[in-house]
Enzyme design. Structure first.
Site, PDB file in Angstrom:
ATOM      1  N   PRO A  16       0.842  -1.208   0.000  1.00  0.00           N
ATOM      2  CA  PRO A  16       0.000   0.000   0.000  1.00  0.00           C
ATOM      3  C   PRO A  16       0.869   1.246   0.000  1.00  0.00           C
ATOM      4  O   PRO A  16       1.818   1.348   0.784  1.00  0.00           O
ATOM      5  CB  PRO A  16      -0.788  -0.110   1.315  1.00  0.00           C
ATOM      6  CG  PRO A  16       0.064  -0.983   2.197  1.00  0.00           C
ATOM      7  CD  PRO A  16       0.760  -1.928   1.272  1.00  0.00           C
ATOM      8  N   MET A  17       0.590   2.179  -0.886  1.00  0.00           N
ATOM      9  CA  MET A  17       1.320   3.454  -0.881  1.00  0.00           C
ATOM     10  C   MET A  17       0.324   4.574  -1.145  1.00  0.00           C
ATOM     11  O   MET A  17      -0.245   4.661  -2.251  1.00  0.00           O
ATOM     12  CB  MET A  17       2.417   3.458  -1.955  1.00  0.00           C
ATOM     13  CG  MET A  17       3.602   2.570  -1.621  1.00  0.00           C
ATOM     14  SD  MET A  17       4.905   2.657  -2.869  1.00  0.00           S
ATOM     15  CE  MET A  17       4.216   1.663  -4.182  1.00  0.00           C
ATOM     16  N   GLN A  70      -6.810  -0.981   2.637  1.00  0.00           N
ATOM     17  CA  GLN A  70      -6.148  -0.682   3.915  1.00  0.00           C
ATOM     18  C   GLN A  70      -6.895   0.411   4.666  1.00  0.00           C
ATOM     19  O   GLN A  70      -7.299   1.421   4.082  1.00  0.00           O
ATOM     20  CB  GLN A  70      -4.705  -0.233   3.685  1.00  0.00           C
ATOM     21  CG  GLN A  70      -3.979  -0.108   5.025  1.00  0.00           C
ATOM     22  CD  GLN A  70      -2.553   0.369   4.904  1.00  0.00           C
ATOM     23  OE1 GLN A  70      -2.302   1.504   4.528  1.00  0.00           O
ATOM     24  NE2 GLN A  70      -1.618  -0.486   5.240  1.00  0.00           N
ATOM     25  N   CYS A 100       2.834   2.724   8.863  1.00  0.00           N
ATOM     26  CA  CYS A 100       3.121   4.022   8.259  1.00  0.00           C
ATOM     27  C   CYS A 100       3.770   4.964   9.271  1.00  0.00           C
ATOM     28  O   CYS A 100       3.226   5.188  10.347  1.00  0.00           O
ATOM     29  CB  CYS A 100       1.826   4.633   7.735  1.00  0.00           C
ATOM     30  SG  CYS A 100       2.119   6.176   6.898  1.00  0.00           S
ATOM     31  N   GLY A 201      10.374  -4.391   2.193  1.00  0.00           N
ATOM     32  CA  GLY A 201      11.441  -3.429   2.435  1.00  0.00           C
ATOM     33  C   GLY A 201      12.610  -3.608   1.499  1.00  0.00           C
ATOM     34  O   GLY A 201      13.298  -4.637   1.542  1.00  0.00           O
ATOM     35  N   ASP A 202      12.804  -2.621   0.607  1.00  0.00           N
ATOM     36  CA  ASP A 202      13.987  -2.563  -0.255  1.00  0.00           C
ATOM     37  C   ASP A 202      14.107  -3.715  -1.248  1.00  0.00           C
ATOM     38  O   ASP A 202      15.216  -3.994  -1.723  1.00  0.00           O
ATOM     39  CB  ASP A 202      15.277  -2.506   0.583  1.00  0.00           C
ATOM     40  CG  ASP A 202      15.363  -1.241   1.437  1.00  0.00           C
ATOM     41  OD1 ASP A 202      14.504  -0.356   1.270  1.00  0.00           O
ATOM     42  OD2 ASP A 202      16.281  -1.161   2.272  1.00  0.00           O
ATOM     43  N   GLY A 224       7.073  -2.164  -2.813  1.00  0.00           N
ATOM     44  CA  GLY A 224       6.549  -0.803  -2.811  1.00  0.00           C
ATOM     45  C   GLY A 224       7.220   0.053  -3.852  1.00  0.00           C
ATOM     46  O   GLY A 224       6.875   0.016  -5.048  1.00  0.00           O
ATOM     47  N   ARG A 225       8.253   0.801  -3.434  1.00  0.00           N
ATOM     48  CA  ARG A 225       8.831   1.820  -4.310  1.00  0.00           C
ATOM     49  C   ARG A 225       9.392   1.277  -5.617  1.00  0.00           C
ATOM     50  O   ARG A 225       9.383   1.974  -6.637  1.00  0.00           O
ATOM     51  CB  ARG A 225       9.909   2.591  -3.527  1.00  0.00           C
ATOM     52  CG  ARG A 225       9.316   3.483  -2.452  1.00  0.00           C
ATOM     53  CD  ARG A 225      10.348   3.894  -1.450  1.00  0.00           C
ATOM     54  NE  ARG A 225      10.870   2.733  -0.709  1.00  0.00           N
ATOM     55  CZ  ARG A 225      11.839   2.791   0.182  1.00  0.00           C
ATOM     56  NH1 ARG A 225      12.421   3.942   0.428  1.00  0.00           N
ATOM     57  NH2 ARG A 225      12.237   1.703   0.814  1.00  0.00           N
TER      58      ARG A 225
END
Ligand SMILES: Cc1cc2nc3c(=O)[nH]c(=O)nc-3n(C[C@H](O)[C@H](O)[C@H](O)COP(=O)(O)O)c2cc1C
Length: 341
Positions: A16-17, A70, A100, A201-202, A224-225
Site C-alpha cells: 500500500p502506498m 487498507q 506508516c 522493504g527494499d 513498494g517503491r
C-alpha cells in the site's frame, strides 16, 4: 500463499502506498503479474468519507479480485465500522495499517505508533476481525525504534486475534525510509507464527526477492517503491521465483504502451484536470526507469534531454497534450536506441 479463501499466486504483492496505489495503478500491477495489490490507506473517520479523495480510494468498480483495502485509525470501534463500510463498498480483504511512519498519521497515534501500545493493538485487531466476515491482514514495522523492536510480540497478538496474514517492513518507525531494511526480525517473526508472513522493504529485483524469501522463510514478498515506474517488476519476480531465470527487460515500445495506457487510465479515473496532474509523478518514475535502462556505456539520451522533456510535459494541462508529448518523447528514444543498436 493463502489469505482466507483467496489463493495469492504468485506470492508477490504490491505494498500500500498513499498517493500511488490508486485503482489505475493496482489494476495495472495486477495485469503485469502481482498476486495481490493493497489499496492506498483509507481514513477510518467517517467525516472524511464523502471527500473526493475518499470516494476515489473507496472506488473498486471493475477491480480484479481479491480487493484488499487498507484502513488507518486508532479507535477500535471506529476502525471496525470503517472495515464494515469498506466491505460494503467492495473490499474482500481488510488490511490494517500499523506500518506508516508519517507524522500526520503517527501524531494521531495511528500507523506504526500503535506498535507502542500492544494492548491497543490487540483491541483494534480483535474489533476489526469481529466486525467483518472477510480476512483481515495487518502491516507492521519491526518496532518503534532499535530499543523497542517488538514485531514478535505484535505478531503473536495478531495471530491470536485472528489476523489472516502479516506483512512486516524490515525497518523501525524512527528509521522512516532511511538506512537499509533488515530481514532477521522478519525471519524471527516467520519462525514464531503459523499465519502467512510477507516480507517487505527494499526489494527491488527478482534476485533480491528470492534472497529475502530464502533468508526469512516468508510466504511472499511485498513490493513498494520499486514498482513505481516499473509495474512489470511483478512478472519479473514471479518468473524468477518460478523458474530461476530472468525475463528479458521490456522493450521500449512495451514501456511506452504501458505508460500511455496508465496515463489514460488516470485521466479517466480522476477526470482530465486532476488526472493530468497526478499522472506527472508516474511519468517521472517511468522516465527514471527508462534512463536507468539507458545507463550503459553508450548513453543515448542525456539527463538534460529527459529534464527538458519533463519541463515541457509538466507544463501542459490537457490529457491529449500529455499523451502526444509522451508518445513523441518515446519515439525519439526509440530512434536514438535503434541508431545505437
Ligand atoms: C509514497 C509512499 C506511501 C506509502 N503509504 C503507505 C500507506 O498508506 N500504508 C502503509 O502501510 N504503508 C505505506 N507506505 C510504506 C510501504 O507500504 C512499504 O512498507 C515501504 O515503502 C517499504 O517497502 P519498499 O522498500 O518496497 O518501498 C508508503 C510508502 C511510500 C514510499
Amino acid at each position: 500463499m493463502q489469505i482466507g479463501p483467496y489463493r495469492i499466486d504468485p506470492p508477490v504483492l504490491l505494498a500500500p502506498m498513499a498517493g500511488v496505489t490508486d485503482k489505475p495503478f493496482r489494476v495495472l500491477c495486477k495485469r503485469l503479474g502481482a498476486g495481490l495489490c493493497v489499496s492506498e490507506m483509507t481514513t477510518s473517520d467517517p467525516r472524511f468519507w464523502d471527500t473526493a479523495k475518499s470516494r476515489h480510494r473507496m472506488d473498486h468498480d471493475g477491480e480484479p479480485a481479491p480487493i484488499s483495502v487498507q484502513i488507518a485509525g486508532t479507535v477500535p470501534a471506529i476502525l471496525a465500522a470503517a472495515a464494515r463500510h469498506n466491505v460494503d463498498h467492495g473490499a474482500q480483504v481488510i488490511d490494517i495499517n500499523m506500518g506508516c511512519p508519517a507524522k500526520k498519521v503517527c501524531n494521531a497515534w495511528a500507523g506504526s505508533a500503535l506498535m507502542r501500545d500492544p494492548m491497543l493493538v490487540a483491541r483494534i485487531v480483535s474489533a476489526v476481525v469481529a466486525a467483518v466476515d472477510v480476512p483481515v491482514t495487518l502491516k507492521i514495522r519491526t518496532g518503534w525504534d532499535r530499543e523497542h523492536r517488538n514485531a514478535l510480540e505484535i505478531a503473536r497478538i495478531a495471530q491470536d486475534s485472528g489476523i489472516a496474514a502479516l506483512a512486516v517492513h524490515g525497518r523501525t518507525r524512527d528509521q522512516q525510509y532511511t538506512g537499509v531494511a533488515e530481514y532477521d526480525t522478519i525471519a524471527a517473526v516467520k519462525a514464531a507464527v503459523s499465519i502467512p508472513v510477507l516480507a517487505n522493504g527494499d526489494i527491488d529485483s527478482p534476485q533480491r526477492a528470492k534472497a529475502v524469501l530464502d533468508h526469512t522463510g516468508a510466504d511472499a514478498v511485498m513490493i513498494g517503491r520499486a514498482a513505481q515506474g516499473r509495474p512489470w517488476i511483478f512478472r519479473e519476480i514471479a518468473h524468477f521465483l518460478a523458474t530461476g531465470e530472468l525475463l528479458p527487460a521490456p522493450s521500449l515500445e512495451e514501456i511506452r504502451d504501458i505508460l500511455l495506457g496508465h496515463l489514460q487510465a488516470l485521466h479517466e479515473f480522476y477526470g482530465e484536470q486532476a488526472g493530468v496532474r497526478i499522472a506527472r509523478k508516474h511519468l517521472g518514475w517511468y522516465l527514471k526507469t527508462a534512463a536507468r535502462a539507458d545507463a550503459g556505456e553508450t548513453r543515448m539520451v542525456s539527463d538534460d534531454d529527459t529534464a527538458s522533456f519533463r519541463r515541457i510535459v509538466n507544463a501542459v494541462d490537457g490529457a491529449a497534450d500529455q499523451l502526444r508529448l509522451t508518445t513523441e518523447h518515446f519515439d525519439r528514444l526509440s530512434e536514438a536506441w535503434s541508431i545505437a543498436a
